[in-house]
Design an enzyme around this catalytic site. Structure first.
Site, short mmCIF file in Angstrom:
data_model
loop_
_atom_site.label_atom_id
_atom_site.label_comp_id
_atom_site.label_asym_id
_atom_site.label_seq_id
_atom_site.Cartn_x
_atom_site.Cartn_y
_atom_site.Cartn_z
N ARG A 53 -7.08 11.60 2.50
CA ARG A 53 -5.76 11.49 1.88
C ARG A 53 -5.89 11.52 0.36
O ARG A 53 -6.98 11.37 -0.18
CB ARG A 53 -5.12 10.15 2.26
CG ARG A 53 -5.03 9.91 3.75
CD ARG A 53 -5.76 8.61 4.13
NE ARG A 53 -5.82 8.45 5.58
CZ ARG A 53 -4.80 8.05 6.31
NH1 ARG A 53 -3.66 7.76 5.74
NH2 ARG A 53 -4.92 7.94 7.61
N ASP A 88 -1.22 7.29 0.04
CA ASP A 88 -2.23 7.09 1.06
C ASP A 88 -1.81 7.71 2.40
O ASP A 88 -2.60 7.72 3.35
CB ASP A 88 -2.52 5.60 1.25
CG ASP A 88 -1.29 4.79 1.62
OD1 ASP A 88 -0.34 4.79 0.81
OD2 ASP A 88 -1.25 4.18 2.70
#
Length: 523
Positions: free
Chosen positions: A202, A272
């Site tokens: 991510r 995230d």
């Protein structure tokens, strides 16, 4: 070779720096991309459903899925031979604020496999505590696991870039959850989903090293990313890092335009939760537009500011890319190349958004007037609560020779047809008249147009109330609806008359029901 005959080719936990501390205690993890952890054993695992498609993708068979080994491995009770499970370390901006270290708090990567030239990381969500669990238990409940399992696969068949799901299983354990964060926790059935993707990297994986000024490991991770997932960009260099950022930007935009096309709202676009591969990742409080509304968000946590509302998703993609640019900046040392990519994103969104709307309307040629035509349509769709999925699907049958019947042709899409007073009807009739004129300038007949429109406007999507019905049934031990929805959503663009009951507006009972309208981040 393990009993399941998987072609294991681990790279993440072999080529990247590991956390030297092996104790599974909550802590700040420095100068490492991951921590080795062991999934928590479950008391009475039970397989609920397996994706036959994903089985084949990773090199397994339906017979493999019936084995005791499969059950034990994909519920965390057994570790595959010659593998070392791990949880990733990353940071992130949550709702616009820097949150520092986050990491895989309830996800454990068990291995990577390669099959037919494709790399797949296998990850168990709800498999227990990790050093990144903070104050949480690292577990997942059946409710959220069903939603993730079904939606991952549904999005894939819609043609939306996404992570996938291999299996859904009960753990036999109870998990305490406060579903609406209102101080009323209850015990729910525990569950584990095996998520599958080429990588679960991510934006936050890069942000954490940049924030800590750990340029060495930032470079190591970025070079690893290029080597395994963007090798066509060339050997690592400043120019290659910019090329990487550019392609991530393009993939992110493509993903979000697909979201807008099918009416999907992610609900929690924190950095995230943004994939470096441009995949939809982390299915939490997501939702599907019932009434077409730019301001709608499914997330209770976001109800105040509506930061992640449907109409703001493209802007949030840009905002998140800006944070990724800041993270990668130390590798390049120049701002302008990043700024150029971000500016291009803005231009490309306007272009690709209009292209997407043209496709939904069955328009092939480009005309300047299309901007006005689509803008007026979007305004009209908000005159009264109008089901987005049903409206565009019915629009494929529009008769250009009888525009005066356009409104009656999409009547089923309106939640409250009585709200369509004379003024609103006139706006609709004007639009249908303009639409008919525009279609007559196209070089396609009605049958070709219908086929083209039905290829981009799904008949079936995983509406929240549908998922909730499957959850309610599964809670009573009935998994038939999970199977029915799984099969239905494999062919979202097909007519499937046997499933016509699902081509319907959200029922009134679901309007304000928990799980059918607003959801929390624990959903």
């Amino acid at each position: 070779m393990n009993k399941l005959k998987l072609n294991i080719k681990d790279t993440f936990n072999k080529e990247l720096p590991a956390d030297p501390v092996t104790d599974n205690t909550r802590r700040q993890v420095k100068e490492a991309c991951f921590s080795f952890v062991t999934p928590r054993k479950t008391s009475k695992p039970e397989l609920v459903h397996v994706s036959d498609e994903m089985l084949l993708e990773i090199g397994l068979t339906t017979d493999d899925a019936k084995s005791e080994t499969f059950l034990q491995v994909f519920t965390g009770n057994e570790i595959l031979e010659n593998t070392q499970p791990y949880a990733m370390c990353y940071a992130g901006h949550q709702f616009g604020n820097w949150a520092g270290q986050l990491g895989d708090g309830r996800a454990i990567n068990i291995t990577e496999v390669v099959h037919k030239g494709n790399r797949w990381a296998l990850q168990l969500k709800g498999a227990g505590e990790t050093p990144y669990s903070r104050t949480a238990d690292g577990l997942a409940v059946l409710r959220s696991s069903i939603r993730e399992y079904l939606c991952s696969e549904a999005m894939y068949y819609l043609g939306v870039p996404t992570t996938r799901a291999l299996s859904l299983a009960l753990t036999g354990d109870k998990v305490l959850r406060d579903v609406m964060y209102d101080g009323h926790p209850e015990y729910e059935k525990g569950a584990v989903v095996c998520r599958v993707a080429p990588s679960f990297l991510r934006f936050g994986n890069y942000e954490i090293f940049a924030a800590r000024q750990d340029d060495k490991n930032l470079k190591v991770l970025t070079d690893y990313t290029i080597k395994h997932f963007y090798p066509h960009l060339g050997e690592p260099s400043k120019e290659t890092y910019i090329k990487l950022f550019n392609e991530v930007s393009q993939r992110t935009l493509e993903m979000i335009v697909h979201w807008q096309r099918v009416g999907f709202v992610h609900g929690v676009m924190n950095t995230d939760n943004m994939s470096i591969l441009g995949l939809t990742i982390d299915y939490g409080p997501y939702g599907w537009l019932e009434g077409f509304e730019y301001g709608w968000t499914p997330n209770t946590t976001d109800a105040g500011t509506k930061r992640y509302r449907y109409g703001n998703q493209p802007n949030m993609g840009l905002w998140n890319l800006f944070q990724l640019a800041n993270a990668l900046y130390p590798l390049v040392g120049e701002a302008k190349p990043f700024e150029d990519v971000l500016n291009q994103y803005k231009l490309d969104f306007e272009k690709k958004s209009l292209e997407m709307m043209r496709a939904k309307l069955g328009l092939v040629a480009e005309e300047p007037s299309d901007v006005t035509l689509t803008a007026q349509l979007e305004d009209n769709l908000q005159l009264s609560e109008t089901d987005m999925t049903i409206f565009f699907r019915l629009l494929a049958d529009f008769n250009v020779e009888q525009p005066q019947n356009g409104l009656s042709g999409v009547h089923k899409a309106f939640y409250s047809p009585d709200e369509l007073d004379d003024e609103r009807k006139q706006k609709w009739n004007d639009w249908f008249a303009d639409y008919a004129k525009r279609l007559k300038r196209e070089d396609t007949n009605s049958m070709e147009r219908k086929k083209q429109m039905n290829a981009v406007n799904p008949k079936y999507v995983l509406r929240n109330y549908m998922a909730q019905l499957a959850i309610d049934a599964a809670d009573e031990g009935d998994y038939n609806l999970i199977e029915e929805l799984y099969q239905l959503l494999k062919k979202p663009y097909d007519e499937q008359p046997q499933y016509d009951k699902w081509f319907a507006k959200r029922p009134e009972w679901a309007r304000n029901k928990i799980g059918c309208s607003m959801l929390s981040c624990s959903s």
